[in-house]
Design a protein around this motif. Structure first.
Motif, PDB file in Angstrom:
ATOM      1  N   TRP A   1       0.855  -1.205   0.084  1.00 35.06           N
ATOM      2  CA  TRP A   1       0.065   0.309  -0.002  1.00 35.06           C
ATOM      3  C   TRP A   1       0.825   1.177   0.089  1.00 35.06           C
ATOM      4  O   TRP A   1       1.862   1.286   0.732  1.00 35.06           O
ATOM      5  CB  TRP A   1      -0.799  -0.052   1.041  1.00 35.06           C
ATOM      6  CG  TRP A   1      -1.960  -1.053   1.337  1.00 35.06           C
ATOM      7  CD1 TRP A   1      -2.046  -1.905   0.432  1.00 35.06           C
ATOM      8  CD2 TRP A   1      -2.390  -1.752   2.536  1.00 35.06           C
ATOM      9  NE1 TRP A   1      -3.054  -2.990   0.854  1.00 35.06           N
ATOM     10  CE2 TRP A   1      -3.182  -2.634   2.170  1.00 35.06           C
ATOM     11  CE3 TRP A   1      -2.494  -0.926   3.674  1.00 35.06           C
ATOM     12  CZ2 TRP A   1      -4.037  -3.471   2.982  1.00 35.06           C
ATOM     13  CZ3 TRP A   1      -3.502  -1.963   4.777  1.00 35.06           C
ATOM     14  CH2 TRP A   1      -4.233  -2.822   4.242  1.00 35.06           C
TER      15      TRP A   1
ATOM     16  N   VAL B   1       0.942   5.414   0.585  1.00 31.17           N
ATOM     17  CA  VAL B   1       0.424   6.680   0.928  1.00 31.17           C
ATOM     18  C   VAL B   1       1.309   7.613   0.676  1.00 31.17           C
ATOM     19  O   VAL B   1       2.243   7.676   1.414  1.00 31.17           O
ATOM     20  CB  VAL B   1      -0.073   6.539   2.458  1.00 31.17           C
ATOM     21  CG1 VAL B   1      -0.710   7.713   2.950  1.00 31.17           C
ATOM     22  CG2 VAL B   1      -1.069   5.178   2.852  1.00 31.17           C
TER      23      VAL B   1
ATOM     24  N   VAL C   1      -5.032   7.118   5.255  1.00 30.91           N
ATOM     25  CA  VAL C   1      -5.533   5.756   5.350  1.00 30.91           C
ATOM     26  C   VAL C   1      -6.980   5.253   5.604  1.00 30.91           C
ATOM     27  O   VAL C   1      -7.575   4.339   5.076  1.00 30.91           O
ATOM     28  CB  VAL C   1      -4.621   4.752   6.598  1.00 30.91           C
ATOM     29  CG1 VAL C   1      -5.316   3.298   6.722  1.00 30.91           C
ATOM     30  CG2 VAL C   1      -3.218   4.869   6.018  1.00 30.91           C
TER      31      VAL C   1
END
Length: 336
Positions: A286, A288, A303
């Motif tokens: 993931w 970010v 998130v």
């Protein structure tokens, strides 16, 4: 020496220290004496105790298969194996004693000049009994009493007080076997020592490369196996580049000794359900993306917006960055 050293080793170290070589010439001389002891006198002692015509109590010859009678070796400086033993053994002694040696000292003429002055002890039959019954347990390694150890320390103490040599003379360097350094003499010594013993008993000798492979526990790589593995891996990498579906990939199990080559379809990675239909695997990543003013609180909010879940803990390796249950960590939300 330290407290963990076995008593028998203490006695041996002290004995060697009080008679250790002082220079390269003494290293070569000691190597020559060792050659005579192990490859001439040992064989003569065995033949003296059990001559070639010696018979057992039942009348059968003592020297019969699998026993082989030894042949005492007579030192010959022109023999490469004999010279190799002297050179490599002297190298080991000089390394143990921390002596400075130059390339000039390794030359044949230099060693020959030293050997011409060495007085080799004459053979004297040993009165020590030789056990030939294989059912009898071998005697324990050199047994040393407390008195022997104390005597060794007394000898060492007296030696340190009487000697006029430098303090470095009292230091010995333990050597660690290193097969990949061709200048240290380790493999050369093992090759020479093992081949000399093989010659004593009429056993086929081995070259340096075979000795290095055995002593270094080297498992040779078979070219055909390496090529096959490289080819199979390349095929799977091509599938990754082509972004083919999972059912196109294969696990390969190969054994050329049989020979056998088996393929199987890889199972999909285990999925962990995060919330609802949202899942992840150990292969997922993931991302970010923030900005220079991004704080820990901004990260947690991002998130939540992207993946619809609340952050319960943040760690980096083994370091705990944020745990809500810890009061001190709550301040980090706006500061980090």
């Amino acid at each position: 020496m330290d407290k963990t050293m076995p008593p028998e080793n203490v006695v041996k170290v002290v004995k060697f220290l009080t008679t250790r070589p002082k220079d390269w010439a003494e290293c070569v001389s000691l190597a020559r004496i060792k050659f005579e002891k192990y490859y001439n006198h040992k064989a003569k002692s065995l033949l003296h105790a059990f001559p070639l015509n010696h018979k057992l109590e039942n009348g059968s010859p003592f020297w019969q298969t699998p026993k082989r009678p030894p042949t005492p070796l007579n030192f010959d400086l022109k023999n490469d194996l004999h010279f190799g033993f002297i050179l490599s053994t002297a190298k080991l002694y000089s390394s143990i004693c921390g002596l400075r040696v130059s390339e000039e000292d390794y030359k044949f003429d230099k060693i020959a000049s030293i050997l011409s002055t060495v007085k080799v002890p004459e053979f004297r039959p040993s009165s020590k009994p030789i056990i030939t019954d294989e059912s009898v347990k071998a005697p324990p390694v050199m047994e040393v009493s407390k008195d022997d150890v104390e005597q060794s320390f007394s000898t060492l103490l007296a030696f340190t007080k009487e000697t006029t040599v430098a303090q470095d003379y009292l230091k010995l360097q333990a050597l660690e076997f290193e097969k990949d350094d061709d200048t240290n003499g380790h493999i050369d010594f093992i090759t020479a020592a093992s081949n000399l013993r093989a010659e004593m008993y009429s056993i086929e000798t081995a070259d340096r490369y075979k000795t290095k492979r055995i002593a270094g526990k080297i498992v040779p790589a078979i070219a055909t196996t390496t090529a096959a593995v490289a080819g199979l891996v390349t095929i799977e990498l091509i599938k990754v580049v082509m972004e083919l579906p999972l059912e196109s990939y294969r696990n390969a199990f190969m054994t050329l000794a049989l020979p056998a080559l088996v393929f199987s379809e890889p199972a999909p990675p285990e999925k962990t359900v995060i919330s609802g239909s949202f899942t992840c695997t150990i292969w997922d990543k993931w991302e970010v993306r923030g900005n220079p003013t991004f704080k820990l609180g901004d990260f947690m909010q991002k998130v939540k917006e992207m993946y619809k879940m609340d952050v319960s803990m943040i760690v980096q390796g083994v370091k705990m960055v944020y745990i809500p249950a810890m009061p001190a960590h709550r301040k980090r939300v706006s500061k980090l």
